[in-house]
Design an enzyme around this catalytic site. Sequence first.
Site, PDB file in Angstrom:
ATOM      1  N   LEU A  31      45.028 -54.468  51.662  1.00 28.74           N
ATOM      2  CA  LEU A  31      45.597 -53.192  52.109  1.00 28.74           C
ATOM      3  C   LEU A  31      46.583 -53.367  53.266  1.00 28.74           C
ATOM      4  O   LEU A  31      46.602 -52.590  54.219  1.00 28.74           O
ATOM      5  CB  LEU A  31      44.481 -52.206  52.494  1.00 28.74           C
ATOM      6  CG  LEU A  31      43.604 -51.764  51.304  1.00 28.74           C
ATOM      7  CD1 LEU A  31      42.289 -51.183  51.806  1.00 28.74           C
ATOM      8  CD2 LEU A  31      44.337 -50.757  50.438  1.00 28.74           C
ATOM      9  N   CYS A  57      37.286 -49.455  50.839  1.00 22.20           N
ATOM     10  CA  CYS A  57      37.475 -50.261  52.049  1.00 22.20           C
ATOM     11  C   CYS A  57      36.122 -50.755  52.553  1.00 22.20           C
ATOM     12  O   CYS A  57      35.124 -50.045  52.430  1.00 22.20           O
ATOM     13  CB  CYS A  57      38.128 -49.427  53.149  1.00 22.20           C
ATOM     14  SG  CYS A  57      39.724 -48.731  52.706  1.00 22.20           S
ATOM     15  N   ASN A  73      39.001 -47.676  40.680  1.00 21.66           N
ATOM     16  CA  ASN A  73      39.647 -48.679  41.493  1.00 21.66           C
ATOM     17  C   ASN A  73      39.378 -50.028  40.813  1.00 21.66           C
ATOM     18  O   ASN A  73      38.758 -50.077  39.758  1.00 21.66           O
ATOM     19  CB  ASN A  73      39.093 -48.615  42.930  1.00 21.66           C
ATOM     20  CG  ASN A  73      40.102 -49.091  43.948  1.00 21.66           C
ATOM     21  OD1 ASN A  73      40.893 -49.998  43.688  1.00 21.66           O
ATOM     22  ND2 ASN A  73      40.083 -48.496  45.131  1.00 21.66           N
ATOM     23  N   THR A  74      39.802 -51.117  41.425  1.00 20.77           N
ATOM     24  CA  THR A  74      39.682 -52.429  40.774  1.00 20.77           C
ATOM     25  C   THR A  74      38.236 -52.913  40.667  1.00 20.77           C
ATOM     26  O   THR A  74      37.381 -52.551  41.472  1.00 20.77           O
ATOM     27  CB  THR A  74      40.488 -53.483  41.550  1.00 20.77           C
ATOM     28  OG1 THR A  74      40.069 -53.454  42.916  1.00 20.77           O
ATOM     29  CG2 THR A  74      41.978 -53.218  41.470  1.00 20.77           C
ATOM     30  N   GLY A 107      44.656 -54.254  35.375  1.00 21.48           N
ATOM     31  CA  GLY A 107      45.386 -54.649  34.171  1.00 21.48           C
ATOM     32  C   GLY A 107      44.669 -54.221  32.902  1.00 21.48           C
ATOM     33  O   GLY A 107      43.566 -53.658  32.950  1.00 21.48           O
ATOM     34  N   GLY A 159      49.268 -48.342  37.259  1.00 20.00           N
ATOM     35  CA  GLY A 159      49.201 -49.325  38.341  1.00 20.00           C
ATOM     36  C   GLY A 159      49.850 -50.647  38.012  1.00 20.00           C
ATOM     37  O   GLY A 159      51.060 -50.807  38.108  1.00 20.00           O
TER      38      GLY A 159
END
Length: 300
Positions: free
Chosen positions: A72, A128, A190-191, A215, A263
């Site tokens: 980040l 985070c 999110n990932t 991806g 993304g």
Amino acid sequence: MNTKVNIAGIEFKNPVMTASGTFGSGMEYSEFVDLNALGAVVTKGVANVPWPGNPTPRVAEVYGGMLNAIGLQNPGIDVFIERDIPFLKQYDTKIIVNVCGKTIKEYLEVVERLADTDVDMLEINVSCPNVKEGAIAFGQKADCLSEITSAIKKVAKQPIIMKLSPNVTDITEMAMAAEAAGADAISLINTLTGMKIDINRRTFVLANKTGGMSGPAIKPVAVRMVYECAQKVKIPIIGMGGITTAEDALEFLMAGATAVAVGAANFINPYATRDILEGIQAYLIQNKIADINEIIGCVK
């Protein structure tokens, strides 16, 4: 043909957005994509002070996607308000600011600074590391997610979107916690946490050891999670995770997402958002669908 969608009282001209961290604030991409055409630009994460990010190497290619451990990296809220918001205000698109922090106090500082700015929504990155919890992400415990959501909701002037982490046992538990704490919308996924090892050097490819996988390979997981959450919450969902084509985006909409965010595809094809939007419009015309809202959540 109507492509407008509504999220928390904000009207978007179409459901195609950018995913945070893959599009900057649109500056780099504005020569490829007409930002006026997008439903929204979702900015890279912004913290209360500049973050240097993680040591390199911090990006690696893997089958069907990529790992990133950027950490980040961002110039902080002062630069963002001075530089990025004025740039985005030139365009007829909604502005969603992604907010990050290591403590609730840090998140609140950014949210309070954004209160008087002309941005439309805030997306809260709860992936985070929460320093108070020994670096467990805010989004990995329902009580932590609930606490940060309600704290931000008390001071935010704009509607808030809680961006959920898929690295949990039950994503619907998180979605319901966010909704109960007052979130106006959720975005997911999110990932996924991943790792790659260099067998010749016998060490980790990323300096951080692990990174977030994004991806095409994660898309089936993301579609499933969006569908599950859509069955449990009433607030709107912004779906993301491996969207590369219009067909991918339509799957998310049918699973129950009101909008989609593109993304990693932006890295391979800087025109990805434009191509996906045009593909959705072509699908609606071909199938004689007058209003995109007819297909949102049509799969039960």
